[in-house]
Design an enzyme around this catalytic site. Structure first.
Site, PDB file in Angstrom:
ATOM      1  N   LYS A 246       0.839  -1.193   0.000  1.00 48.94           N
ATOM      2  CA  LYS A 246       0.000   0.000   0.000  1.00 48.94           C
ATOM      3  C   LYS A 246       0.886   1.259   0.000  1.00 48.94           C
ATOM      4  O   LYS A 246       2.094   1.173   0.237  1.00 48.94           O
ATOM      5  CB  LYS A 246      -0.924  -0.037   1.220  1.00 48.94           C
ATOM      6  CG  LYS A 246      -1.869  -1.260   1.273  1.00 48.94           C
ATOM      7  CD  LYS A 246      -2.836  -1.135   2.453  1.00 48.94           C
ATOM      8  CE  LYS A 246      -3.633  -2.398   2.725  1.00 48.94           C
ATOM      9  NZ  LYS A 246      -4.577  -2.234   3.860  1.00 48.94           N
TER      10      LYS A 246
ATOM     11  N   ASN B 284      -1.743  -0.428   7.501  1.00 47.30           N
ATOM     12  CA  ASN B 284      -1.032  -1.664   7.806  1.00 47.30           C
ATOM     13  C   ASN B 284      -0.169  -2.168   6.655  1.00 47.30           C
ATOM     14  O   ASN B 284       0.142  -3.349   6.567  1.00 47.30           O
ATOM     15  CB  ASN B 284      -2.014  -2.725   8.310  1.00 47.30           C
ATOM     16  CG  ASN B 284      -3.178  -2.912   7.356  1.00 47.30           C
ATOM     17  OD1 ASN B 284      -3.133  -2.438   6.218  1.00 47.30           O
ATOM     18  ND2 ASN B 284      -4.216  -3.609   7.791  1.00 47.30           N
TER      19      ASN B 284
ATOM     20  N   HIS C 268      -1.664  -5.499   1.809  1.00 50.99           N
ATOM     21  CA  HIS C 268      -2.902  -6.273   1.694  1.00 50.99           C
ATOM     22  C   HIS C 268      -2.513  -7.682   1.288  1.00 50.99           C
ATOM     23  O   HIS C 268      -1.575  -7.864   0.513  1.00 50.99           O
ATOM     24  CB  HIS C 268      -3.821  -5.678   0.621  1.00 50.99           C
ATOM     25  CG  HIS C 268      -4.915  -6.633   0.231  1.00 50.99           C
ATOM     26  ND1 HIS C 268      -6.076  -6.749   0.956  1.00 50.99           N
ATOM     27  CD2 HIS C 268      -4.990  -7.555  -0.774  1.00 50.99           C
ATOM     28  CE1 HIS C 268      -6.826  -7.700   0.414  1.00 50.99           C
ATOM     29  NE2 HIS C 268      -6.194  -8.196  -0.646  1.00 50.99           N
TER      30      HIS C 268
ATOM     31  N   GLU D  33      -9.984 -10.725  -6.454  1.00 47.45           N
ATOM     32  CA  GLU D  33      -9.007  -9.635  -6.375  1.00 47.45           C
ATOM     33  C   GLU D  33      -7.992  -9.693  -7.520  1.00 47.45           C
ATOM     34  O   GLU D  33      -7.659  -8.659  -8.114  1.00 47.45           O
ATOM     35  CB  GLU D  33      -8.278  -9.691  -5.029  1.00 47.45           C
ATOM     36  CG  GLU D  33      -9.208  -9.385  -3.846  1.00 47.45           C
ATOM     37  CD  GLU D  33      -8.575  -9.658  -2.495  1.00 47.45           C
ATOM     38  OE1 GLU D  33      -9.251  -9.444  -1.479  1.00 47.45           O
ATOM     39  OE2 GLU D  33      -7.401 -10.085  -2.447  1.00 47.45           O
TER      40      GLU D  33
ATOM     41  N   TYR E  34     -12.305  -2.730  -1.787  1.00 47.88           N
ATOM     42  CA  TYR E  34     -12.790  -2.739  -0.406  1.00 47.88           C
ATOM     43  C   TYR E  34     -14.324  -2.722  -0.329  1.00 47.88           C
ATOM     44  O   TYR E  34     -14.888  -2.304   0.685  1.00 47.88           O
ATOM     45  CB  TYR E  34     -12.194  -1.565   0.367  1.00 47.88           C
ATOM     46  CG  TYR E  34     -10.758  -1.798   0.781  1.00 47.88           C
ATOM     47  CD1 TYR E  34     -10.373  -3.011   1.365  1.00 47.88           C
ATOM     48  CD2 TYR E  34      -9.788  -0.811   0.619  1.00 47.88           C
ATOM     49  CE1 TYR E  34      -9.061  -3.242   1.754  1.00 47.88           C
ATOM     50  CE2 TYR E  34      -8.467  -1.038   1.017  1.00 47.88           C
ATOM     51  CZ  TYR E  34      -8.121  -2.253   1.583  1.00 47.88           C
ATOM     52  OH  TYR E  34      -6.823  -2.479   1.979  1.00 47.88           O
TER      53      TYR E  34
END
Ligand code: UDP
Ligand code: MG
Length: 168
Positions: free
Chosen positions: A11, A123, A126, A137, A51
């Site tokens: 990310k 975080n 992913h 995905e 998401y």
């Protein structure tokens, strides 16, 4: 153990903090094989679709901005597909718990993640959590020809007129 594919995203916080090398090194411990990778600017549509399961959460809008890079003044995400036996669990193990404060300190999220003052978990990475999620995905982030090997069925379509940007 079945051969699986899993989507990994580094990310924007991971890229801005120069963690790419560390993350790829940690993931190489799994001995899984990288079968696709790209660096891209994430559109709002892509972030919202990725998401979609969280669209009713109060933090959804900020999460979408986070994935788009708006919180880190960059507009890059690195997407990879790893393949191998038990790939989903092996990658999740190294990535760690969703909440960086609850994550094992030696996991990627435990070592590098943080919680923003507004409560979003930054975080760093992913990783897909099931074979169903992985398929959805991977199909969202990659075209069939961007992935090495025939991992899912494909079909051919005829495109008669396309506008494509080429180098000037
Ligand atoms: N997230 C968050 N707060 C929460 C739950 C999720 O900020 O209470 C963010 C976090 O960045 C997480 C992402 O939303 O990685 C996707 O959530 P999911 O439950 O799918 O967790 P993951 O599969 O990433 O561990
Ligand atoms: Mg998830």
């Amino acid at each position: 153990m079945a051969v699986e594919q899993t989507l990994v995203l580094i990310k924007p916080d991971g890229l801005v903090k120069s963690l790419t090398g560390n993350i790829l090194s940690r993931l190489s411990e799994t001995k899984l094989v990288i079968i696709a990778s790209r660096v891209l600017t994430v559109s709002r549509e892509l972030a919202e679709e990725h998401y979609a399961h969280l669209k009713d959460k109060p933090f959804f809008d900020e999460l979408v901005h986070y994935l788009m890079g708006d919180l880190h003044h960059t507009h890059r995400v690195m997407a990879l597909v790893y393949q191998g036996e038990g790939a989903i669990a092996k990658v999740r193990q190294i990535v760690g718990h969703t909440n960086p404060e609850e994550a094992d300190p030696v996991s990627v999220r435990g070592a590098y993640g943080r919680i923003t003052t507004t409560g979003v978990f930054e975080n760093v990475v992913h990783a897909s959590s099931s074979t169903e999620d992985a398929e959805k995905e991977i199909k969202l982030w990659f075209k069939p020809d961007e992935v090495v090997g025939d991992i899912y069925p494909t079909r051919e379509i005829v495109i008669t007129s396309v506008n494509e940007r080429v180098w000037a």
